[in-house]
Design a protein around this motif. Structure first.
Motif, mmCIF file in Angstrom:
data_model
loop_
_atom_site.group_PDB
_atom_site.id
_atom_site.type_symbol
_atom_site.label_atom_id
_atom_site.label_comp_id
_atom_site.label_asym_id
_atom_site.label_seq_id
_atom_site.Cartn_x
_atom_site.Cartn_y
_atom_site.Cartn_z
ATOM 1 N N ASP A 129 0.828 -1.189 0.000
ATOM 2 C CA ASP A 129 0.000 0.000 0.000
ATOM 3 C C ASP A 129 0.872 1.251 0.000
ATOM 4 N N ARG A 130 0.246 2.378 -0.344
ATOM 5 C CA ARG A 130 1.040 3.606 -0.444
ATOM 6 C C ARG A 130 1.522 4.104 0.907
ATOM 7 N N ASP A 131 0.875 3.645 1.997
ATOM 8 C CA ASP A 131 1.344 4.019 3.328
ATOM 9 C C ASP A 131 2.380 3.044 3.870
ATOM 10 N N ARG A 133 1.997 -0.285 4.041
ATOM 11 C CA ARG A 133 1.402 -1.502 4.582
ATOM 12 C C ARG A 133 1.509 -2.626 3.570
ATOM 13 N N ARG A 168 -6.968 4.814 -3.837
ATOM 14 C CA ARG A 168 -5.965 3.935 -4.437
ATOM 15 C C ARG A 168 -5.223 3.211 -3.308
ATOM 16 N N SER A 169 -5.668 2.008 -3.039
ATOM 17 C CA SER A 169 -5.145 1.277 -1.890
ATOM 18 C C SER A 169 -5.316 -0.208 -2.130
ATOM 19 N N ALA A 170 -4.928 -0.995 -1.108
ATOM 20 C CA ALA A 170 -5.125 -2.441 -1.181
ATOM 21 C C ALA A 170 -6.602 -2.784 -1.232
ATOM 22 N N ASP A 171 -7.445 -1.926 -0.646
ATOM 23 C CA ASP A 171 -8.889 -2.167 -0.695
ATOM 24 C C ASP A 171 -9.403 -2.130 -2.127
#
Length: 207
Positions: A129-131, A133, A168-171
């Motif tokens: 993820d962009r954070d 994670r 825009r994430s893993a979700d």
């Protein structure tokens, strides 16, 4: 090449003959204008260590085909890149070769490929993820299944439009994996949407 071919020796005319243009490293195309009213003479010369006679003959045919295309009535309306220089025999040979070398692969869907990867390496990182994670294949599969059950409970199904409000994430990746088995095309709501509410008239369910 431009030379003065009108040669005389003490009043006697001479006829010039080009015997050779010197060493050719690869392939050479030379045009002569003898100013004798016969037009241009074009010589195609190839290095015999690189080209067999039949290969030079094939290049000669292609070059003549190129010249014919340049002199065609509609030549100015055609791009050079659209000129087809391959003969029917060459085209058939290339197609046969491409079919013979075609790589055989097992036709699988994206969910099938992900499920196989989950079985092989469940703890490997699937999405970063962009954070920062890291989401494993197992967690991504579980998230996709949870989303599927939630959407089905909310009324999602065949011929239903579902809008997903996700960054825009893993979700979002999990949402894409859920949509593929149902041949769905998830649309991302950008404005006017929040979980549970969708102001777009085309959406019937928004989560």
């Amino acid at each position: 090449m431009s030379f003065d071919y009108d040669l005389e020796f003490a009043g006697h005319r001479a006829h010039a003959h080009n015997l050779t243009q010197g060493l050719v490293d690869d392939l050479s195309v030379t045009a002569y204008d003898r100013s004798d009213g016969r037009g241009l003479r074009i010589d195609l010369v190839g290095n015999p260590e690189l080209y067999r006679p039949e290969e030079l003959a094939a290049h000669h045919r292609r070059f003549l085909a190129l010249l014919r295309e340049f002199t065609a009535p509609n030549a100015q309306q055609r791009a050079v890149g659209l000129i087809d220089l391959a003969t029917e025999e060459e085209r058939a040979e290339l197609l046969a070769e491409s079919r013979a070398n075609r790589v055989k692969y097992h036709e699988s869907t994206l969910p099938e490929l992900v499920a196989a990867q989950v079985a092989r390496t469940p703890t490997a990182t699937a999405v970063l993820d962009r954070d920062g994670r890291a989401v494993t294949y197992r967690d991504l599969d579980l998230a996709s299944n949870r989303l599927a059950r939630l959407l089905i409970a909310e009324g999602a199904g065949p011929d239903r439009i579902v809008a997903l409000a996700a960054s825009r994430s893993a979700d979002m990746v999990a949402a894409l994996l859920w949509a593929r088995p149902y041949a769905a095309a998830p649309a991302r709501c950008r404005t006017g949407c929040r979980p549970g509410v969708c102001t777009r008239s085309s959406c019937t369910t928004c989560v």
